[in-house]
Design a protein around this motif. Structure first.
Motif, PDB file in Angstrom:
ATOM      1  N   PHE A   1       5.425   8.811  -8.147  1.00 43.11           N
ATOM      2  CA  PHE A   1       5.518   7.650  -7.812  1.00 43.11           C
ATOM      3  C   PHE A   1       6.080   6.833  -6.298  1.00 43.11           C
ATOM      4  N   LEU A   2       6.937   7.631  -5.921  1.00 43.20           N
ATOM      5  CA  LEU A   2       6.958   8.065  -4.654  1.00 43.20           C
ATOM      6  C   LEU A   2       5.979   8.155  -3.369  1.00 43.20           C
ATOM      7  N   ASP A   3       4.863   8.755  -3.685  1.00 42.99           N
ATOM      8  CA  ASP A   3       4.235   7.536  -3.494  1.00 42.99           C
ATOM      9  C   ASP A   3       3.484   6.215  -3.373  1.00 42.99           C
ATOM     10  N   VAL A   4       3.182   6.164  -4.356  1.00 42.38           N
ATOM     11  CA  VAL A   4       3.145   4.995  -5.258  1.00 42.38           C
ATOM     12  C   VAL A   4       3.613   3.231  -3.737  1.00 42.38           C
ATOM     13  N   LEU A   5       4.868   4.321  -3.520  1.00 46.73           N
ATOM     14  CA  LEU A   5       5.552   3.315  -2.673  1.00 46.73           C
ATOM     15  C   LEU A   5       4.968   2.506  -1.168  1.00 46.73           C
ATOM     16  N   SER A   6       4.080   4.151  -1.119  1.00 42.55           N
ATOM     17  CA  SER A   6       3.394   3.873   0.221  1.00 42.55           C
ATOM     18  C   SER A   6       2.620   2.308   0.282  1.00 42.55           C
ATOM     19  N   LYS A   7       2.504   1.731  -0.613  1.00 38.85           N
ATOM     20  CA  LYS A   7       1.645   0.362  -0.698  1.00 38.85           C
ATOM     21  C   LYS A   7       3.129  -1.052  -0.631  1.00 38.85           C
ATOM     22  N   HIS A   8       3.708  -0.677  -0.865  1.00 37.69           N
ATOM     23  CA  HIS A   8       4.917  -1.358  -1.079  1.00 37.69           C
ATOM     24  C   HIS A   8       4.780  -2.351   0.633  1.00 37.69           C
ATOM     25  N   PRO A   9       5.340  -3.239  -0.540  1.00 40.04           N
ATOM     26  CA  PRO A   9       5.443  -4.390   0.867  1.00 40.04           C
ATOM     27  C   PRO A   9       6.868  -4.479   1.743  1.00 40.04           C
ATOM     28  N   SER A  10       7.401  -3.867   1.555  1.00 42.79           N
ATOM     29  CA  SER A  10       8.947  -3.097   2.439  1.00 42.79           C
ATOM     30  C   SER A  10       8.398  -2.106   3.701  1.00 42.79           C
TER      31      SER A  10
END
Length: 735
Positions: A229-238
């Motif tokens: 789920f940390l890797d998922v944050l690679s697509k986070h808008p920030s």
């Protein structure tokens, strides 16, 4: 009805309303109870408090309450009890073998390894019971204890093994990893459903549970889920968050774990280097401008992702106040998570001896639920308050407190000195409490005494009393298979080798010879009541009850008077082998052998009469008289038995000297009677004549026959015929 956890018995219908017991006292009544010698049941009833002199108490109609202090184990509970007994006995065997070793052997690595294995055996068996109880299957009867009960036993016993039965030479090793594993096995969080839900979302960070789930994964050491789920944050808008994710993901993946290092020193070095990287991460995180620390997520307000990530970094930094706050918020205030997180993030070298202090600091902020017995048990175990742990365990299940206390003794965790008031050690108290609970089922007597005999003198004495009160039921009919014929002989044999054999084996196993002899004496009396004199003699001999053995021989002789020759011969044959074996053992067993010799010889005589072997019968009769093996009271009966032989017309079965022996016996009897000893010489003969008269009446069809009194004159007259027949016999001998 059974007692509640408070050990109170609630009787229905009640005899006095609550708070009005004084009315019973005013009515000269009080409660009384009789304890069953078989199990833990009671018969409760009213009785007068006092009686006036010379007056009988009035009989009043009041109910008698039959109650039990414990609910008897159900079928599945019995399986749990009997199967865990196997482990208990293996544990006792280990301690017994330790007695032959050098002092302190139980603290050696080899012994501790075996103790640990047995502790793990308990844990694995409890786990199987919990899994079985959790299955939604149809059962022949409802579960006595729900699956939740066995789950608590499972978590508690496994925690005890973790804390106090560590692998040898690892007692002083850091315990964080082991505690984390225990926590993840028994208290699963976050749930699998939460992870499945988030993984199916295109933008999982928009879900309100995302950050909570991520924090839980990191605190619980679920590295793969956290990294995913940390890797998922690679697509986070920030973009700032994306950059921080690239820094924190490697740290999560590479957190040092003791189990991955060959020595604690290597682990400590790696942990320091890793901690330095976390400090660098904190520096980078603090550099992020305030305006970039939030971002609008979907239709929601701005999300302060920086605060969420800062909490995660705070956990990695080992800031205990952050750990406790996060656990309190995300884990519903579960203090166990805080204790384990301390060993994983705050102090990776936390040891078993550090747990009480860590626990105390955690409980100041997150006190446990005092009404939750599972939490109370875990707190007591982690704090090292084992006496309190045993108290809680007993309230939960006396099985748990008994087996925990049993293991604590060889580990030197509890005091072994007996209490001044009760005379029991802490271990024996809990073992006997569990055994007392098992007494609610009389069929578990073998299990009960196994536990009682593992205790000191008080427990052994209680076990003796249990064995003495086990119903022998020697002649209970077994349950045959369909169509199977059970003969009376087989039925009795199976009964005798059943309970009675088990009782003897139990006494022999625990070297309770006095108890075994008492049981054999009781069994012998039962066999006498059933006229099974062969077994009665065998068990009298086994009990070394020589007086009882003499009484059985007397009963066999009495059988001739009451039932006649054939029954007497059968009974004499039944006891012959045992008596002969006793004689062969030596002089110490000869005290009643003289009487037995008469039984054997007289049985041979009667058997020869039945078979019409008159010559052999005559020889046996003369031998009995000449060797004086017959008791005095049987002299007249022997003379009476000589009559048909003297009247035998086909041959002369006595020679002159043998006939003289009979005449001498006749003179002895008449001389004794004339000297006032008629009771000694004729009482038994008079009974025999009366019994034979009654038997003739019954055989002739006369009902309601009674034994008519036989006068002394009649007996002497009957016996006087012997003199007449002897005279005729001598005449035949000289013709």
């Amino acid at each position: 009805m059974t007692a509640s956890d408070s050990e109170d018995l609630h009787l229905r219908p009640f005899l006095a309303e609550a708070g009005k017991f004084d009315k019973l006292v005013e009515a000269n009544r009080t409660l009384s109870a009789i304890i069953s010698p078989l199990d833990d049941s009671l018969a409760v009833h009213l009785k007068a408090t006092k009686y006036e002199a010379g007056k009988q108490p009035k009989t009043a109609e009041h109910p008698i309450y039959f109650a039990k202090r414990h609910k008897p184990p159900s079928m599945e509970r019995r399986l749990f009890v009997t199967d865990t007994l196997v482990i208990f006995e293996a544990f006792r065997d280990l301690l017994k073998s330790a007695e032959t070793e050098t002092e302190g052997w139980l603290q050696t690595p080899d012994a501790l390894t075996m103790l640990r294995k047995l502790g793990i055996d308990y844990v694995n068996f409890i786990k199987e019971c919990w899994v079985h109880a959790s299955q939604p299957i149809s059962r022949p009867e409802p579960l006595q204890f729900p699956s939740e009960h066995y789950r608590i036993l499972y978590t508690t016993f496994s925690l005890f093994v973790l804390l106090y039965l560590s692998e040898p030479e690892f007692e002083d090793a850091p315990i964080g990893d082991e505690l984390l594993e225990w926590l993840n096995i028994h208290f699963i969080e976050p749930s699998t459903e939460e992870g499945d839900h988030l993984s199916k979302l295109e933008k999982p960070w928009e879900d309100q549970t995302f950050w909570s789930y991520l924090v839980k994964c990191i605190v619980r050491g679920l590295t793969k889920a956290a990294v995913f789920f940390l890797d998922v944050l690679s697509k986070h808008p920030s973009f700032a968050l994306r950059d921080m994710t690239k820094l924190i993901t490697p740290l999560i993946s590479s957190q040092p774990r003791l189990q991955n290092y060959s020595s604690e020193r290597e682990f400590a070095y790696a942990a320091r280097r890793w901690r330095d990287k976390v400090k660098a991460l904190r520096v980078e995180l603090n550099k992020i401008p305030e305006k970039e620390r939030t971002v609008v997520i979907g239709e929601r307000d701005e999300e302060d992702w920086w605060e969420k990530l800062s909490d995660i970094v705070g956990v990695l930094e080992g800031r205990f106040e952050v750990v406790k706050r996060i656990v309190d918020e995300e884990f519903t205030g579960d203090w166990k998570d805080a204790v384990v997180a301390y060993g994983m993030f705050v102090n990776g070298r936390m040891r078993r001896q550090d747990l009480p202090d860590v626990l105390a600091e955690v409980l100041d902020d997150m006190p446990p639920d005092p009404t939750n017995i599972e939490e109370s048990l875990h707190v007591a175990l982690l704090s090292g308050n084992l006496k309190e742990a045993l108290q809680h365990a007993q309230k939960l299940d006396p099985w748990l407190s008994a087996h925990l206390a049993d293991i604590m003794v060889p580990l030197q965790l509890i005091d072994t000195e007996p209490d001044e008031e009760s005379g029991l050690s802490l271990r024996d108290y809990h073992i006997l409490t569990y055994a007392d609970y098992l007494r609610s089922d009389a069929g578990l007597w073998r299990v009960v005494v196994d536990y009682m005999y593992s205790c000191d003198d008080i427990g052994k004495q209680q076990a003796d009393e249990v064995l003495l009160r086990v119903p022998l039921r020697l002649y209970d009919r077994p349950n045959p298979a369909a169509g199977e014929l059970i003969t009376e002989e087989r039925e009795e044999t199976e009964a005798v080798v059943g309970v009675l054999k088990e009782l003897n084996e139990a006494c022999s196993e625990y070297q309770r010879e006095a108890t075994r002899r008492t049981i054999c004496r009781v069994a012998a009396k039962s066999f006498v009541a059933k006229k099974d004199y062969g077994l009665a003699v065998a068990y009298c001999a086994s009990a070394e009850d020589w007086a009882g053995l003499g009484r059985v021989v007397d009963y066999v002789l009495e059988e001739y008077i009451i039932s006649g020759p054939q029954s007497f011969v059968n009974q004499a044959t039944a006891i012959s082998s045992t008596i002969q074996e006793l004689y062969n053992r030596g002089p110490s067993h000869w005290v009643f052998y003289h009487r037995f010799m008469f039984v054997t010889s007289y049985a041979k005589f009667q058997e020869a009469i039945v078979n019409k072997n008159y010559a052999s019968a005559a020889k046996s009769l003369v031998t009995i008289i000449s060797e004086e093996v017959a008791p005095r009271a049987w002299g007249a009966i022997l003379l009476n038995d000589a009559i048909p032989l003297l009247q035998h017309n086909e041959e002369l079965v006595f020679n002159t000297s043998e006939a003289i022996v009979i005449l001498q016996k006749l003179e002895e009897v008449f001389t004794g009677v004339n000297q006032g000893a008629e009771e000694d010489y004729l009482s038994l003969y008079m009974r025999l004549l009366a019994m034979r008269r009654l038997q003739r009446q019954e055989s002739s069809g006369k009902e309601d026959g009674e034994i008519e009194g036989m006068s002394m004159a009649d007996a002497l007259s009957q016996l006087g015929n012997v003199r007449l027949f002897l005279a005729r016999y001598f005449a035949r001998c000289t013709s």
